[in-house]
Design an enzyme around this catalytic site. Structure first.
Site, short mmCIF file in Angstrom:
data_model
loop_
_atom_site.label_atom_id
_atom_site.label_comp_id
_atom_site.label_asym_id
_atom_site.label_seq_id
_atom_site.Cartn_x
_atom_site.Cartn_y
_atom_site.Cartn_z
N ARG A 174 0.84 -1.20 0.00
CA ARG A 174 0.00 0.00 0.00
C ARG A 174 0.87 1.25 0.00
NH1 ARG A 174 -2.75 -3.56 3.50
NH2 ARG A 174 -4.93 -3.95 2.89
N HIS A 256 -4.32 2.75 -5.31
CA HIS A 256 -4.58 1.42 -4.76
C HIS A 256 -4.81 0.37 -5.85
CE1 HIS A 256 -5.22 -0.87 -1.10
NE2 HIS A 256 -6.26 -1.47 -1.66
N ARG A 259 -2.14 -2.24 -6.29
CA ARG A 259 -2.14 -3.43 -5.41
C ARG A 259 -2.89 -4.58 -6.08
NH1 ARG A 259 -1.50 -5.32 -0.11
NH2 ARG A 259 -3.35 -6.17 0.94
N HIS A 281 -3.61 -10.70 3.69
CA HIS A 281 -5.03 -11.00 3.85
C HIS A 281 -5.24 -12.22 4.73
CE1 HIS A 281 -5.62 -8.41 0.25
NE2 HIS A 281 -6.75 -8.15 0.87
N TYR A 291 -9.25 -8.31 -4.91
CA TYR A 291 -7.92 -7.98 -5.41
C TYR A 291 -7.45 -8.82 -6.59
CZ TYR A 291 -7.33 -4.84 -1.50
OH TYR A 291 -7.48 -3.80 -0.62
#
Length: 304
Positions: A174, A256, A259, A281, A291
């Site tokens: 991040r 973001h 990512r 995660h 994601y």
């Protein structure tokens, strides 16, 4: 005379309410805004998301509902605020803000004795929006890097922002973690970066690709290793990224998104459990649904 009688009746009702609240051990005549300010001073600094919450609550303090006594704030007031807020921001933002507001009422009720019931009881949260699936293509990256001075130098904020974008696509880190990455937490020999405190409250070690290492080595040479690796504050990175994407005519991109792109690329090289270790995660379903965004045309080729 009639108006005077009405004023007296209103005053009498307010006084009765004060006495009733005091009898219950509650504190009457406390403005909602004063409770929020107390929360900002006492509770917000204990949170890792202090900066974002500080900004959210200071914005909320500009709303007229905070001028009411906290004991007078009703469920209808909150519902009206939700409807108004949804006209300008997405449901996810409103849900985050409501979470904070709800906690303020919880503290006001259970710890500070300002109210006897929270107006949040029965409040329906806005429905969750669909997860964002935007990826960052090579074309997007090249367009931003081309106008950033990255090729020539790393001594400008624009160039280091481009370096952060490239690093993010390699590591799935991040923006905040990239900005706070220190040289002491980078192991060039093992090709790893240690993140001491992450969003989910735990530390983790991120493997670094050869491209990621090359970016760090160049930063070390051009910027030095006295401070943080990228030598850029999160606020500066955010502002510079917004300028670069506008100049590159890629305003639909979010930082973001890098990512999601990184994790989708990495998914072709490692299994899902390893991918979760890299990303941090704990819930595999979030990793898969939010994601991981594979190109189905590429998947079709793998099936042949």
């Amino acid at each position: 005379m009639h108006r005077l009688r009405q004023c007296n009746m209103k005053w009498g009702a307010e006084e009765e309410k004060k006495i009733e609240l005091q009898a219950q051990g509650l504190q009457p005549d406390t403005l909602f805004s004063d409770v929020i300010k107390r929360y900002l001073n006492k509770i917000t600094p204990t949170k890792r998301g202090e900066k974002h919450e500080f900004n959210r609550l200071n914005r909320f303090l500009r709303h007229p509902v905070t001028d009411k006594y906290i004991s007078d704030v009703s469920r209808r007031d909150i519902e009206d605020w939700i409807a108004e807020r949804l006209e300008s921001v997405k449901s996810e933002s409103v849900r985050r803000e409501l979470s904070t507001i709800g906690h303020i009422f919880k503290i006001a009720l259970e710890r500070w004795g300002y109210i006897q019931k929270s107006p949040m009881v029965g409040i329906q949260l806005p429905e969750k929006g669909k997860p964002r699936t935007q990826r960052v293509t090579e074309e997007n990256i090249n367009a931003i890097v081309a106008i950033s001075e990255y090729v020539d130098t790393l001594k400008t904020a624009k160039a280091r922002t481009a370096a952060a974008i490239l690093f993010a696509v390699e590591t799935a880190m991040r923006a905040g973690k990239i900005c706070s990455l220190s040289w002491g937490n980078v192991n060039f020999e093992k090709r790893t970066a240690f993140l001491p405190m992450t969003k989910n409250g735990t530390s983790r070690t991120v493997p670094l690709t050869k491209n990621a290492i090359a970016i760090l080595e160049r930063l070390k040479v051009e910027i030095g290793d006295a401070g943080l690796c990228f030598d850029i504050k999160s606020s500066v990175l955010d502002a510079t990224f917004r300028k670069l994407k506008k100049l590159a005519e890629r305003e639909y991109l979010h930082f973001h998104d890098t990512r999601r792109e990184a994790l989708t690329r990495l998914s072709k090289k490692v299994d899902v459990m390893t991918l979760a270790k890299i990303s941090g995660h704990k819930d595999i379903s979030i990793l898969q649904n939010v994601y991981y965004a594979p190109d189905m045309a590429e998947v079709a080729e793998l099936l042949d």
